[in-house]
Design an enzyme around this catalytic site. Structure first.
Site: not given
Ligand SMILES: O=c1[nH]cc([C@@H]2O[C@H](COP(=O)(O)OP(=O)(O)OP(=O)(O)O)[C@@H](O)[C@H]2O)c(=O)[nH]1
Length: 676
Positions: A88, A543, A568-570, A585
């Site tokens: 975060d 194919d 073609g048909d393999f 697949r």
């Molecule tokens: O200079 C920069 N500063 C910040 C960022 C980006 O900002 C977000 C921060 O938000 P958070 O930590 O909550 O992360 P989210 O994007 O919401 O993803 P989560 O699923 O982990 O919550 C983050 O994406 C930084 O990369 C930037 O890009 N430049």
């Protein structure tokens, strides 16, 4: 190639990034680390007042993000990760925490506060180590740390501010700016880790892993600390952190499950390009592959956290980084297990989730929100010509599934935007769009699955019950007898081949093969990936005429002319000569007797040293996708999905041996066998 020896110690482990941040994905992907992305559903609403310092808030939020994913995966994904990483990033200025702006006005407020000043950017990171203990429950070990970087903004004029805000860049970034992009123009000075500002302090992360691996070796050892609220080990660290006990909460460990046996190949999200980085293993014919079938399906077990643990406050730590809460769980032995019930509800809801995805895709919700993010339900309803009530339900369901994100706008309206998953796979024009396959699932597979019981009873496909017409020739009478249906099917196959092609094309070293024939290669998507990965190779897509005539619609604009098409048909026509025959697949469409016909025809066209490359979703008794895909083949075709050993047995009857398999980490696994 993985540069950092510490990162490479995570190889072969199921590593999950619990983040929707494209920047975090890129930072980690660039290390060569192979990982899955499972965005966290944790709502970032912790009470900031409860934290003594901004970084505590970031660390605690990161902890909740990571644990939410670690607990949800055994239930939703039927597998328990080995390592979950949460992060975060916040901005702190004048004692105030700034997260992502809710709208443009909020972005203006934030950037105005940062103008001309120095502020701190904190990224809290939590690494959750999941380990099955002797009583089959999961121990979670947490390693957390934070990194601080100081950033000085220039004095920002009003016009500069609004021009930047109108670029849209601030909206998904902490503090309302992206230092790695346009936002870099606002910055005079950075003191500290630049990547920390972007969203992930990679250097500190590696140092932390180094500490965990080299100081205590606890990460991968069996010495999982027995659970006790006082038994906390701490690890050497580069930073002292004294979390705020009041803010510390024992993570809810309500979810626990009997784990899947960790398979030796994990689904990965990473820049997997070289065969050497993918574990290749040889398959024993008729051998004892009992491990292949050994599995313990996750059974959600209700449990209450150890009551004593709930009162755990962070013990005072020696001068080492706080880490490691060992959180055991106790199994309740009476009454319906809460998480068993949760597991059953998840399964019962599965079809609703699929249909919500199909409907949103068909109504164009993802494309709309890509071109016009931050619309409210009424605005979306107007654009897709649907009811506001129905649209609101659909949008909220997509948010709950991690496909969309939402937030309260400044005028207290809930507005919606695409999550990273939608941007990666659900936009019509995305390089790896699965839109075609989703349409095929919605229009063809869904009606067939409504007759699954008949398919199980009869052991046959259900085209006549689902669409009211006999299907003697599977392809000619069903998928190819109508231009629109044919185009939809080809689009579906094209989207799957686009998503899986590179991994299949690079699973093995194919440099020795100069000519290849892609039998049933449809639009040529895999063929193009093969020629990209192997500059000396020429590929002929063989194919049916009705397919070849439409393949031009799918050809990439700038492609070398080392891919050619031959009708073609393999099963009927002479096969083009080639060093390498590809079956992507294809075999899963046919019963063994038809597979033998095709393999015999290929063997007759091969010379010694030639090979056959098979790409299929291989059954291994663990991956639910493979087992469900086999049901898919039951209702749709005369075929089925098969195990590695079954392919080896089929191939050896036609002179192919030295069978090798790579689990590429996405829809398909790759198998190669050589003409002996
Ligand atoms: O200079 C920069 N500063 C910040 C960022 C980006 O900002 C977000 C921060 O938000 P958070 O930590 O909550 O992360 P989210 O994007 O919401 O993803 P989560 O699923 O982990 O919550 C983050 O994406 C930084 O990369 C930037 O890009 N430049």
């Amino acid at each position: 190639m993985v540069l950092n020896p510490v990162i490479s110690k995570l190889a072969g482990k199921l590593v999950v990034l619990a983040s929707a941040s494209p920047r975090r994905m890129e930072i980690l992907r660039n290390t060569g680390l192979r990982f899955e992305v499972v965005p966290s559903w944790f709502k970032e609403t912790l009470d900031k007042e409860k934290f003594k310092a901004p970084y505590e808030y970031a660390v605690e939020t990161a902890k909740h993000k990571a644990l939410e994913v670690a607990k949800r995966m055994p239930l939703n994904h039927l597998k328990t990760p080995d390592v979950v990483i949460g992060a975060d990033t916040i901005v702190a200025v004048d004692g105030t925490i700034l997260e992502k702006p809710v709208d443009k006005n909020d972005a203006y407020r934030m950037l105005s506060r940062l103008s001309g000043k120095e502020h701190s950017v904190y990224t809290g990171v939590v690494i959750v180590l999941c380990h099955e203990n002797e009583n089959k429950s999961v121990d979670y070990r947490l390693i957390d740390f934070y990194e601080e970087t100081k950033v000085k903004f220039a004095d920002l004029s009003e016009s500069m501010l609004w021009e930047y805000i109108d670029s849209g860049e601030p909206m998904d970034k902490a503090g309302g700016y992206g230092i790695q992009a346009l936002g870099g123009m606002l910055v005079e000075r950075v003191h500290g880790d630049f990547l920390n500002v972007v969203g992930f302090p990679l250097n500190h992360f590696c140092k932390q892993l180094d500490i965990v691996f080299n100081t205590s070796g606890l990460l991968l050892s069996q010495e999982i600390l027995a659970h006790s609220e006082t038994n906390v080990s701490s690890l050497a660290s580069s930073r002292i952190q004294q979390p705020n006990p009041a803010a510390m909460t024992s993570p809810d460990t309500s979810a626990k499950s009997d784990l899947l046996k960790a398979s030796c190949f994990h689904q990965t999200h990473g820049s997997q390009t070289s065969p050497s980085a993918s574990p290749v293993h040889k398959v024993k014919k008729n051998g004892d592959n009992s491990k292949e079938d050994e599995h313990t399906w996750p059974l959600g077990n209700s449990c209450s956290t150890n009551p004593a643990a709930e009162n755990t406050t962070a013990p005072s730590l020696s001068s080492r980084e706080q880490l490691t809460e060992v959180i055991g769980t106790q199994r309740e032995d009476n009454g319906p297990q809460k998480d068993d019930l949760q597991r059953i509800i998840e399964l019962m809801d599965g079809f609703k989730a699929s249909k919500a995805l199909f409907t949103a895709s068909r109504l164009g919700v993802f494309d709309l929100l890509q071109s016009r993010p931050e619309l409210d339900a009424a605005q979306v309803a107007q654009e897709i010509k649907a009811s506001v009530k129905g649209t609101q339900c659909l949008l909220d369901a997509c948010v709950s599934l991690g496909l969309l994100r939402s937030r309260e706008s400044s005028c207290q309206k809930r507005v919606y935007m695409n999550a990273a998953l939608a941007q990666g796979f659900l936009l019509s024009d995305a390089p790896h769009s699965l839109g075609g396959y989703i349409q095929h699932c919605d229009q063809t597979v869904w009606p067939l699955f409504t007759h699954l019981e008949c398919a199980v009873r009869d052991g046959t496909h259900q085209h006549e019950k689902a669409f009211g017409k006999k299907a003697n020739d599977l392809f000619q009478d069903t998928l190819y007898n109508n231009q629109d249906i044919k185009l939809r099917f080809m689009s579906a196959m094209h989207s799957i081949a686009k998503v899986t092609g590179r991994a299949v094309a690079t699973a093995f070293d194919l440099s020795r093969f100069k000519t290849a024939c892609d039998l049933g290669g449809c639009t040529g998507a895999l063929a193009h990936e093969l020629t990209k990965a192997h500059p000396e190779m020429r590929v002929t897509v063989f194919d049916l005429p009705t397919v070849v005539e439409m393949s031009g619609r799918f050809s990439p604009q700038h492609s070398e002319n080392r891919v050619s098409f031959l009708a073609g048909d393999f099963f009927e026509d002479e096969l083009p000569k080639a060093d390498l025959y590809i079956l992507a697949r294809i075999l899963h469409d046919w019963p063994d007797e038809k597979v033998h016909v095709l393999l015999r025809r290929i063997a007759d066209s091969c010379t010694s040293g030639s090979a056959v490359l098979i790409a299929e979703t291989m059954l291994d008794g663990r991956k639910p996708h493979a087992a469900l895909q086999s049901l898919n083949m039951l209702v749709q075709t005369e075929g089925m999905e098969r195990r590695e050993r079954q392919f080896a047995d089929l191939l050896c009857q036609h002179g192919f041996g030295d069978v090798q398999v790579v689990h590429t980490g996405n829809f398909l696994d790759a198998l190669i066998a050589f003409k002996m």
